[in-house]
Design an enzyme around this catalytic site. Structure first.
Site, PDB file in Angstrom:
ATOM      1  N   LYS A 171       0.837  -1.206   0.000  1.00  0.00           N
ATOM      2  CA  LYS A 171       0.000   0.000   0.000  1.00  0.00           C
ATOM      3  C   LYS A 171       0.872   1.256   0.000  1.00  0.00           C
ATOM      4  CE  LYS A 171      -1.742   3.117   2.581  1.00  0.00           C
ATOM      5  NZ  LYS A 171      -1.947   4.166   1.610  1.00  0.00           N
ATOM      6  N   GLU A 246      10.121   2.567  10.444  1.00  0.00           N
ATOM      7  CA  GLU A 246      11.054   3.673  10.234  1.00  0.00           C
ATOM      8  C   GLU A 246      10.222   4.937  10.342  1.00  0.00           C
ATOM      9  OE1 GLU A 246      14.131   3.777  10.256  1.00  0.00           O
ATOM     10  OE2 GLU A 246      14.558   1.648   9.990  1.00  0.00           O
ATOM     11  N   CYS A 280      13.482  11.898   6.090  1.00  0.00           N
ATOM     12  CA  CYS A 280      13.556  11.559   7.524  1.00  0.00           C
ATOM     13  C   CYS A 280      14.983  11.744   8.026  1.00  0.00           C
ATOM     14  CB  CYS A 280      13.044  10.152   7.777  1.00  0.00           C
ATOM     15  SG  CYS A 280      13.657   8.953   6.621  1.00  0.00           S
ATOM     16  N   GLU A 379       9.381  16.848  14.779  1.00  0.00           N
ATOM     17  CA  GLU A 379       9.714  16.763  13.354  1.00  0.00           C
ATOM     18  C   GLU A 379       8.811  17.696  12.552  1.00  0.00           C
ATOM     19  OE1 GLU A 379       8.912  13.091  11.019  1.00  0.00           O
ATOM     20  OE2 GLU A 379      11.009  13.253  10.430  1.00  0.00           O
TER      21      GLU A 379
HETATM   22  P1  NDP Z   1       1.527   8.716   7.657  1.00  0.00           P
HETATM   23  O1  NDP Z   1       2.252   7.990   8.713  1.00  0.00           O
HETATM   24  O2  NDP Z   1       0.107   9.017   7.870  1.00  0.00           O
HETATM   25  O3  NDP Z   1       1.618   7.913   6.272  1.00  0.00           O
HETATM   26  C1  NDP Z   1       2.509   6.864   5.990  1.00  0.00           C
HETATM   27  C2  NDP Z   1       1.745   5.697   5.367  1.00  0.00           C
HETATM   28  O4  NDP Z   1       0.856   5.137   6.343  1.00  0.00           O
HETATM   29  C3  NDP Z   1       0.872   6.110   4.185  1.00  0.00           C
HETATM   30  O5  NDP Z   1       0.864   5.096   3.221  1.00  0.00           O
HETATM   31  C4  NDP Z   1      -0.482   6.240   4.835  1.00  0.00           C
HETATM   32  O6  NDP Z   1      -1.533   6.126   3.914  1.00  0.00           O
HETATM   33  C5  NDP Z   1      -0.455   5.076   5.799  1.00  0.00           C
HETATM   34  N1  NDP Z   1      -1.455   5.137   6.864  1.00  0.00           N
HETATM   35  C6  NDP Z   1      -2.070   6.221   7.377  1.00  0.00           C
HETATM   36  N2  NDP Z   1      -2.949   5.844   8.339  1.00  0.00           N
HETATM   37  C7  NDP Z   1      -2.874   4.503   8.441  1.00  0.00           C
HETATM   38  C8  NDP Z   1      -3.536   3.528   9.252  1.00  0.00           C
HETATM   39  N3  NDP Z   1      -4.460   3.855  10.143  1.00  0.00           N
HETATM   40  N4  NDP Z   1      -3.204   2.239   9.083  1.00  0.00           N
HETATM   41  C9  NDP Z   1      -2.271   1.876   8.193  1.00  0.00           C
HETATM   42  N5  NDP Z   1      -1.641   2.736   7.378  1.00  0.00           N
HETATM   43  C10 NDP Z   1      -1.921   4.051   7.506  1.00  0.00           C
HETATM   44  O7  NDP Z   1       2.330  10.016   7.339  1.00  0.00           O
HETATM   45  P2  NDP Z   1       1.849  11.263   6.438  1.00  0.00           P
HETATM   46  O8  NDP Z   1       2.075  10.953   5.033  1.00  0.00           O
HETATM   47  O9  NDP Z   1       0.467  11.691   6.812  1.00  0.00           O
HETATM   48  O10 NDP Z   1       2.864  12.370   6.907  1.00  0.00           O
HETATM   49  C11 NDP Z   1       2.658  13.006   8.158  1.00  0.00           C
HETATM   50  C12 NDP Z   1       3.981  13.309   8.818  1.00  0.00           C
HETATM   51  O11 NDP Z   1       4.706  12.088   8.999  1.00  0.00           O
HETATM   52  C13 NDP Z   1       4.938  14.171   8.017  1.00  0.00           C
HETATM   53  O12 NDP Z   1       4.657  15.515   8.134  1.00  0.00           O
HETATM   54  C14 NDP Z   1       6.249  13.784   8.630  1.00  0.00           C
HETATM   55  O13 NDP Z   1       6.414  14.489   9.835  1.00  0.00           O
HETATM   56  C15 NDP Z   1       6.088  12.314   8.921  1.00  0.00           C
HETATM   57  N6  NDP Z   1       6.650  11.462   7.845  1.00  0.00           N
HETATM   58  C16 NDP Z   1       7.830  10.871   8.073  1.00  0.00           C
HETATM   59  C17 NDP Z   1       8.409  10.105   7.086  1.00  0.00           C
HETATM   60  C18 NDP Z   1       9.711   9.456   7.293  1.00  0.00           C
HETATM   61  O14 NDP Z   1      10.314   8.991   6.344  1.00  0.00           O
HETATM   62  N7  NDP Z   1      10.183   9.361   8.508  1.00  0.00           N
HETATM   63  C19 NDP Z   1       7.800   9.926   5.776  1.00  0.00           C
HETATM   64  C20 NDP Z   1       6.523  10.589   5.641  1.00  0.00           C
HETATM   65  C21 NDP Z   1       5.996  11.313   6.659  1.00  0.00           C
HETATM   66  P3  NDP Z   1      -2.122   7.439   3.143  1.00  0.00           P
HETATM   67  O15 NDP Z   1      -1.074   8.466   3.120  1.00  0.00           O
HETATM   68  O16 NDP Z   1      -2.447   6.939   1.813  1.00  0.00           O
HETATM   69  O17 NDP Z   1      -3.337   7.822   3.926  1.00  0.00           O
END
Ligand code: NDP
Length: 477
Positions: A171, A246, A280, A379
Site C-alpha cells: 500500500k 522507520e 527523515c 519533526e
Molecule cells: P503517515 O504515517 O500518515 O503515512 C505513511 C503511510 O501510512 C501512508 O501510506 C499512509 O496512507 C499510511 N497510513 C495512514 N494511516 C494509516 C492507518 N491507520 N493504518 C495503516 N496505514 C496508515 O504520514 P503522512 O504521510 O500523513 O505524513 C505526516 C507526517 O509524517 C509528516 O509531516 C512527517 O512528519 C512524517 N513522515 C515521516 C516520514 C519518514 O520517512 N520518517 C515519511 C513521511 C511522513 P495514506 O497516506 O495513503 O493515507
C-alpha cells in the site's frame, strides 16, 4: 485512463478513483488511480496467502531473473520514471532521476542476494548429531510506504521481500501512487506469478487499517509518521506478527570551530533544505560552537539567497515545492511557533509565487534557538532549520543526543579526535562526518534508534533479518 490495483494477478478498477496532483502546478493532474476498498485489501491478502506456498519454494534462478529484469527496466527508463516521480512528489528532476537509479540498484542488489542465500552447518554439542541453521521466508508481508521517497522506499521493501521468498501486499501513500504503480507494473510484466505481489492503492485509514487488522499478514514493514507507526506496532502485537518501523527524525548537524566553513555550509544546506527538507534523514538542528557561529550564520544566509526554488521539472531548480497544502500548513505553523518561542527568523520562511500555482516556500533559518523549543524537538518535515549556539564540542554532543529521535547525526570538523569521538558517541543509527545527514548508499544498513526506528535494519544484507525467520535443524548421523 484509471490506473488499477493489482490483485491476484488481475488489474482491478474498483468503484472509486482519485487524482494524483502535481505540487509544482496544481492544475496538472499526473493521473487517475483506482482507490481500493477494505474488501479489496482483504482479497489481496487472501491472494498473497494462496501464492505463498509455491513462491516460497520457487527456485532462486526464477526470483533472480524477475528482480534482475525489473532492475534493468527501471534503469533503462530512469529519465521517464524520474520525471514522473518529480511531477508527483515535487523533488527536483535530478533528485527524481537519482532516486529512480537507486531503486534500480536496489533491485539489482537483491537479484544478486537470491543467488547468495546461505546457512550454517555446525557440529552439535552432542556426539553424532549435525546442526543446520537456515533462513526461511516469513509468509505474507504487508508493505506501507510514505510519500517522500515514492520509488526508493517501495523498492527497498519489495525487493528483499520477494528475494527471500515472501509474498506481498503493498500500500503506497495516496499522495504519490504513480511511481508505485510503475514498479508493480514492471514486476508483473517481468513474470511474477499471480498473487505474489498485490498493489492496493488507497487511504491509509481504510486499506492500511485493513492490513493491520488482518491475521493473515505475518509481517509489516512501515515507513512514515510516529503516530501511524504506533498503530502499526499495537496492531502487530495484537496479532503476534513481526514488524519494522522507520519513523521520524530530528537529526542534528554539529559544526565545530575547526570545521572547513565551505564544507560545513554545503553539508548543512543540503541536509536541511534539499528535497524540500522532506527526508527523515534531513537535519533541522544545526548545533554550532561559538567561535564559528557568526561566520557560519552569515555564510548560510549568503548561500540560501542563491538557492533556486521553483517548479521541480524546470532546469536549474534546486528546491522544488512542498508536497501538498497540508504539509505546507504544517511547515508555516512551525515557523510561527518558532517565532512565538523566541527564536529569530534570520532568513526565509515566506510563501513564494511562481509561474504555476504550487506549494512554494522559501527555506527558513532560525537563529537564537534552544534545544528545548518545539522547533528543536518535533519533526517539521519541511525546509525549516534552527541554529543552536553551544560553547564547545562536549556541549554540542550533549545537545545532539538530547532528542527523542536517533536516525542520523552529522558533524563538520577537521579534528580526527572529535570526529572519532562523535562517531562512537552519537546516539543515532547513522553518523556522517563532513557529509550531509541525508544521502545514503543502497547496499548498507539503514535505520535508527530511540523514537526513529523499531526492529531490524533495512537494506543491504541486513535486510535478511526482517524478511526471513531462522530455523535450527538437528539430525542424528
Ligand atoms: P503517515 O504515517 O500518515 O503515512 C505513511 C503511510 O501510512 C501512508 O501510506 C499512509 O496512507 C499510511 N497510513 C495512514 N494511516 C494509516 C492507518 N491507520 N493504518 C495503516 N496505514 C496508515 O504520514 P503522512 O504521510 O500523513 O505524513 C505526516 C507526517 O509524517 C509528516 O509531516 C512527517 O512528519 C512524517 N513522515 C515521516 C516520514 C519518514 O520517512 N520518517 C515519511 C513521511 C511522513 P495514506 O497516506 O495513503 O493515507
Amino acid at each position: 485512463m484509471v490506473q488499477k490495483n493489482l490483485i491476484d494477478g488481475e488489474w482491478i478498477a474498483g468503484s472509486e478513483a482519485f487524482r494524483n496532483i502535481n505540487p509544482s502546478d496544481t492544475n496538472d493532474v499526473v493521473g487517475e488511480y483506482a482507490r481500493a476498498s477494505a474488501e479489496d485489501a482483504r482479497a489481496a491478502i487472501a491472494a498473497a496467502k494462496a501464492a505463498f506456498p509455491a513462491w516460497s519454494r520457487s527456485g532462486i534462478l526464477e526470483r533472480h531473473a524477475i528482480l534482475r529484469k525489473t532492475a534493468d527496466e527501471i534503469l533503462a527508463r530512469k529519465d521517464e520514471l524520474g520525471k514522473l516521480l518529480s511531477r508527483e512528489e515535487g523533488k527536483t528532476l535530478a533528485e527524481g532521476i537519482g532516486e529512480t537509479v537507486r531503486a534500480g540498484q536496489i533491485f539489482d542488489f537483491f537479484a544478486g542476494e537470491c543467488l547468495r542465500l546461505a546457512g550454517e552447518v555446525l557440529p552439535s554439542a552432542r556426539p553424532n548429531i549435525g546442526v543446520e541453521i537456515t533462513r526461511e521466508p516469513i509468509g505474507v508481508v504487508g508493505i506501507i510506504t510514505p510519500w517522500n521517497f515514492p520509488i526508493a522506499i517501495p523498492a527497498w521493501k519489495i525487493a528483499p521481500a520477494l528475494c527471500y521468498g515472501n509474498t506481498v501486499v503493498f500500500k503506497p501513500a495516496e499522495l504519490v501512487p504513480g511511481s508505485s504503480w510503475a514498479i508493480v507494473d514492471i514486476l508483473h510484466r517481468a513474470g511474477l506469478p499471480k498473487g505474489v505481489l498485490n498493489l492496493v492503492m488507497g487511504k491509509g485509514s481504510v486499506v492500511g487499517q485493513a492490513m493491520l487488522d488482518s491475521p493473515d499478514i505475518h509481517a509489516i514493514t512501515f515507513t512514515g509518521s510516529t503516530g501511524t507507526g504506533k498503530r502499526v506496532a499495537l496492531a502487530s502485537v495484537e496479532h503476534n506478527r513481526k514488524y519494522q518501523l522507520e519513523m521520524g527524525g530530528k537529526n542534528p548537524f554539529v559544526v565545530l570551530d575547526d570545521a572547513d566553513l565551505a564544507v560545513a555550509v554545503e553539508a548543512a544546506v543540503n541536509s536541511a533544505f534539499f528535497s524540500t527538507g522532506q527526508r527523515c534523514t534531513a537535519s533541522s538542528r544545526l548545533i554550532v560552537t561559538e567561535g564559528i557561529h557568526d561566520r557560519f550564520v552569515g555564510a548560510m544566509g549568503e548561500r540560501m539567497k542563491g538557492l533556486v526554488i521553483d517548479d521541480a521539472l524546470k532546469a536549474g531548480t534546486q528546491i522544488g515545492p512542498v508536497v501538498d497544502e497540508s504539509q505546507l500548513n504544517q511547515d508555516t505553523d512551525y515557523i510561527a511557533i518558532g517565532r512565538q518561542e523566541g527564536a529569530k527568523l534570520a532568513f526565509g520562511g515566506e510563501l513564494l509565487k511562481r509561474d504555476t500555482p504550487g506549494f512554494y516556500l522559501q527555506p527558513a533559518l532560525f537563529t537564537e534557538a534552544t534545544n528545548a523549543m518545539r522547533i528543536s524537538r518535533e519533526e517539521i518535515f519541511g525546509p525549516v532549520a534552527s541554529v543552536i549556539r553551544v560553547k564547545d564540542y562536549d556541549e554540542a554532543l550533549t545537545v545532539a543526543n538530547d532528542t527523542p529521535f536517533g536516525l542520523s547525526s552529522g558533524i563538520a570538523t577537521t579534528s580526527l579526535k572529535h570526529a572519532t569521538h562523535f562517531k562512537r558517541n552519537a546516539d543515532a543509527g547513522m553518523v556522517m562526518v563532513n557529509l550531509p545527514t541525508a544521502g545514503v548508499d543502497f547496499h548498507v544498513p539503514f535505520g535508527g534508534r530511540k523514537g526513529s526506528s523499531h526492529g531490524s535494519r533495512e537494506q543491504g544484507r541486513y535486510a535478511a533479518e526482517f524478511y526471513t525467520t531462522v530455523k535450527t535443524a538437528y539430525t542424528l548421523a
